[in-house]
Design a protein around this motif. Structure first.
Motif, mmCIF file in Angstrom:
data_model
loop_
_atom_site.group_PDB
_atom_site.id
_atom_site.type_symbol
_atom_site.label_atom_id
_atom_site.label_comp_id
_atom_site.label_asym_id
_atom_site.label_seq_id
_atom_site.Cartn_x
_atom_site.Cartn_y
_atom_site.Cartn_z
ATOM 1 N N LYS A 221 69.627 75.154 35.192
ATOM 2 C CA LYS A 221 68.433 74.679 35.894
ATOM 3 C C LYS A 221 68.443 75.212 37.327
ATOM 4 O O LYS A 221 69.366 74.937 38.107
ATOM 5 N N THR A 300 64.187 75.558 33.657
ATOM 6 C CA THR A 300 64.252 74.109 33.527
ATOM 7 C C THR A 300 64.182 73.772 32.036
ATOM 8 O O THR A 300 64.501 74.620 31.207
ATOM 9 N N GLU A 328 68.856 71.261 27.882
ATOM 10 C CA GLU A 328 69.137 70.408 29.038
ATOM 11 C C GLU A 328 69.368 68.973 28.576
ATOM 12 O O GLU A 328 68.833 68.541 27.546
ATOM 13 N N LYS A 376 66.132 74.800 27.030
ATOM 14 C CA LYS A 376 66.036 75.477 28.323
ATOM 15 C C LYS A 376 64.916 76.521 28.237
ATOM 16 O O LYS A 376 64.821 77.250 27.254
#
Length: 381
Positions: A221, A300, A328, A376
């Motif tokens: 990230k 992100t 993530e 991601k």
């Protein structure tokens, strides 16, 4: 499914532009993504952060069924739905323990005079907001959503032409419905909707001819500035002064600003916001800030990208969703019951396996349906 698409058959004429006002029910995140990339679309989409999604009826792509992988796909989707519900349950337990009702109420003086029923309802809304913000990481792109949108007729005409050749059956069939209902509202403006084969080529990623064969990377990230503008400050300050000096030219003002001491340039910016109050967050700062262009690349999760892409003032670009770059996890997972977290991780692993299988079978776009919001993802804007 397609019968649930309907038009609130209304339109408004603003100047010489006709706007179609439509509602789409039961469309997936992949249709929402296509809609978000029309720069003249205004839409409201069901929030994954504040609404508990109905997970009983995820979209089944007919191309996946056609090659005999419908059961495999459905198992992977259900594998993500189970931890979504588990995360909701675990999240409520965790946040209610972390922020008990009495403590919450003591931090909300505006709620003191309300009756108990209103206080509890407000408390539960805030708890749910925290819960869903975490559990949405498990939602696959096949999850259905509802969208109300306004689209100008000319853009509708172009979108219909482009989407008729989209690789996804859902988009093509939804486009037929869009043409049908849009034609009821503005038949004279939806004339040139024949399939656009140039966009077919674009949507199909040019048949893979531009692929460099690069291996996927494990993303972290982060945000990177791709093209920093060394003269960004001088550009903004010059434009501000030019606007306040009628009759001047940009080059004329820029020569003066270029020689200004740095502190003087900063004073210009401070003067700009001198009268800005605490309730002025919705007031446009200044149009000159829209003129310098800065390209940033944001790594992100796919869910966050979904929120970012809806900001229509940004020019943006993103590639297909994939779990090849990893996924993530929100920091609060460390405090959750690890059995629930393990269930989530196992589901993501299976989803990646199914995505890989579908891609190898020639269905790279369809494989996105099984990719969860935790994946991601990169957006460049």
């Amino acid at each position: 499914f397609f019968k649930t698409w309907y038009g609130k058959y209304s339109h408004k004429s603003i100047g010489n532009t006709v706007w179609l006002q439509l509602v789409a029910e039961g469309v997936t995140q992949l249709f929402a993504k296509e809609l978000a990339y029309d720069q003249l679309t205004f839409f409201i989409e069901q929030s994954t952060r504040f609404v508990e999604f109905d997970t009983k009826n995820c979209f089944m792509d007919p191309d996946i069924e056609r090659i005999g992988l419908g059961d495999t796909f459905e198992a992977a989707i259900n594998g993500l739905i189970e931890p979504y519900h588990s995360l909701n349950k675990e999240g409520r337990r965790f946040f209610q323990n972390e922020i008990p009702f009495e403590r919450w109420l003591g931090l909300r003086p505006q709620m003191q005079g309300r009756n108990t029923k209103e206080q509890i309802a407000a408390y539960e809304r805030e708890i749910n907001g925290k819960v869903f913000d975490v559990s949405r990481y498990a939602l696959p792109q096949a999850i259905r959503t509802n969208i109300a949108f306004a689209l100008d007729a000319r853009s509708t005409e172009f979108d219909i032409s482009a989407w008729k050749t989209h690789p996804l059956t859902e988009i093509r069939e939804t486009t037929a419905l869009l043409e049908k209902h849009g034609g009821i509202v503005a038949p004279s403006l939806l004339k040139y909707t024949e399939p656009n084969h140039h966009y077919e080529d674009c949507l199909d990623e040019f048949g893979g001819e531009l692929s460099l064969g690069l291996p996927p990377v494990q993303k972290v990230k982060s945000t990177r500035v791709i093209n920093p503008q060394a003269i960004g400050l001088d550009l903004v300050v010059s434009l501000l002064h030019q606007r306040c000096n009628p009759g001047s030219s940009y080059n004329q003002v820029f020569q003066v600003v270029k020689e200004m001491p740095f502190d003087r340039k900063i004073r210009t910016l401070k003067r700009l916001v001198a009268q800005r109050g605490e309730r002025d967050e919705w007031v446009e700062m200044e149009e000159v800030f829209d003129l310098p262009k800065l390209i940033v690349e944001i790594d992100t999760d796919l869910g966050a990208t979904r929120d970012i892409r809806r900001h229509q003032k940004n020019d943006r670009m993103e590639s297909r969703a994939t779990l090849a770059n990893g996924h993530e996890e929100p920091p609060v997972f460390a405090a959750y019951d690890q059995r629930v977290v393990k269930q989530f991780r196992n589901a993501v692993e299976i989803a990646h396996e199914v995505e890989t299988i579908l891609t190898s079978k020639g269905l790279p776009f369809q494989s996105q349906y099984v990719v969860p919001m935790a994946a991601k993802h990169t957006i460049t804007m």
